[in-house]
Design a protein around this motif. Structure first.
Motif, mmCIF file in Angstrom:
data_model
loop_
_atom_site.group_PDB
_atom_site.id
_atom_site.type_symbol
_atom_site.label_atom_id
_atom_site.label_comp_id
_atom_site.label_asym_id
_atom_site.label_seq_id
_atom_site.Cartn_x
_atom_site.Cartn_y
_atom_site.Cartn_z
ATOM 1 N N ILE A 81 43.862 -3.057 -25.060
ATOM 2 C CA ILE A 81 42.913 -3.629 -26.014
ATOM 3 C C ILE A 81 43.285 -3.127 -27.406
ATOM 4 N N THR A 123 42.797 -2.324 -31.041
ATOM 5 C CA THR A 123 41.602 -2.030 -31.816
ATOM 6 C C THR A 123 41.981 -1.083 -32.950
ATOM 7 N N LEU A 177 32.917 -0.771 -24.485
ATOM 8 C CA LEU A 177 33.869 -1.420 -23.590
ATOM 9 C C LEU A 177 34.169 -0.563 -22.362
ATOM 10 N N VAL A 231 42.900 0.101 -18.171
ATOM 11 C CA VAL A 231 42.483 -0.460 -19.452
ATOM 12 C C VAL A 231 42.659 0.631 -20.499
ATOM 13 N N PHE A 254 43.027 1.613 -24.794
ATOM 14 C CA PHE A 254 42.767 1.220 -26.175
ATOM 15 C C PHE A 254 43.983 1.580 -27.012
ATOM 16 N N ALA A 273 44.917 -7.689 -25.434
ATOM 17 C CA ALA A 273 43.598 -8.299 -25.574
ATOM 18 C C ALA A 273 42.932 -7.837 -26.859
ATOM 19 N N ASP A 274 42.097 -8.706 -27.420
ATOM 20 C CA ASP A 274 41.257 -8.334 -28.555
ATOM 21 C C ASP A 274 40.093 -7.483 -28.062
ATOM 22 N N ASP A 275 39.392 -6.836 -29.005
ATOM 23 C CA ASP A 275 38.243 -6.017 -28.604
ATOM 24 C C ASP A 275 36.925 -6.789 -28.652
ATOM 25 N N GLY A 316 43.788 -13.007 -25.719
ATOM 26 C CA GLY A 316 44.250 -12.208 -24.606
ATOM 27 C C GLY A 316 45.347 -12.936 -23.866
#
Length: 270
Positions: free
Chosen positions: A27, A29, A40, A57, A59, A124-126, A169
């Motif tokens: 993700i 960010t 999240l 997952v 960040f 992926a975007d946040d 994403g």
């Protein structure tokens, strides 16, 4: 899902045996987005993962630039071990996506790791809600080499070979990350809308011979209505553009994410 500790990432799940599918969701960010990351972690840490599947997952952001970040982000890493700090200056459309994908082969090259470390890697975007179980189900029948997966742009198109996948994403197989690390093609073309630029690399390098259009299981939030969205529905893989808490809550309520809350004398939630 495992609970958080200094040794085990919160957002990781796998069976005791070999993993059928290993997926990394990165993700992208910003360092200062502490509340968003904690939110999240709840969203993904409470999702059930099928047996035989590993999903990490993480960040992802560029180098820290403030003194408070050095303390607060370090504490996050100690607690959750779910952050990747890339060696770059923070940016959206000037190479951050390239740095993310091209760094992965060296970041996950331990000799005792499975080969490949992950079958699939997602950017992926946040502000997107990914339903991990549905993502896994969609990937199971797909190839694990030269795969390019996502929501085809433009909205009206259903042909994954014409343009590119939306930056909300998109996912590729591990071999494409290795190719990006070694290829000169992306190094000559780093700036521009990151999803379109990624599609340009794939086209010029003749990569992504296996493509999967996840439309309309991936879509933008229904409001405001556009050609890129539709109502929420059960077969959803991902909902994008959750720009405020109201949209998040409406989405989470639709998918009944708190249905497994166990009764207790310690709380009363009507």
């Amino acid at each position: 899902m495992t609970n958080g500790s200094s040794e085990t990432p919160l957002l990781s799940s796998s069976s005791s045996g070999g993993d059928e599918i290993r997926i990394l969701v990165g993700i992208l960010t910003l360092p200062d987005q502490y509340p968003r990351r904690h939110f999240l972690r709840m969203i993904y840490g409470t999702q059930a993962i099928p047996n035989g599947v590993k999903i990490d997952v993480k960040f992802v952001f560029c180098n820290l630039t403030k003194e408070d970040q050095k303390v607060l982000v370090a504490l996050e890493i100690m607690r959750y071990d779910d952050i990747i700090i890339l060696n770059c200056n923070e940016n959206m459309n000037k190479g951050k996506t390239y740095t993310y994908f091209s760094s992965l082969p060296d970041l996950f090259n331990e000799t005792d790791s499975p080969n490949p470390p992950y079958h699939y890697i997602m950017k992926a975007d946040d502000d997107i809600y990914i339903r991990l179980e549905n993502l896994v189900a969609s990937l199971k029948p797909l190839p694990r080499e030269d795969l390019y997966y996502g929501y085809v742009i433009p909205c009206q198109s259903m042909d994954p070979f014409v343009h590119y996948m939306s930056g909300m994403g998109y996912l590729v197989s591990w071999d494409i990350a290795v190719w990006l690390k070694d290829s000169e093609i992306p190094k000559k073309h780093l700036e521009g809308p990151e999803d379109k630029v990624f599609g340009d690399w794939m086209k010029e390098g003749r990569r992504g011979k296996n493509r999967f259009n996840a439309k309309w299981s991936m879509y933008n939030f229904p409001e405001p209505p556009t050609k890129c969205t539709h109502e929420l529905w059960p077969d959803t893989i991902a909902v994008h553009l959750l720009k405020n808490q109201e949209k998040w809550i409406r989405t989470l309520n639709y998918f009944n994410v708190t249905s497994n809350l166990k009764p207790s004398k310690l709380y009363h939630i009507p």
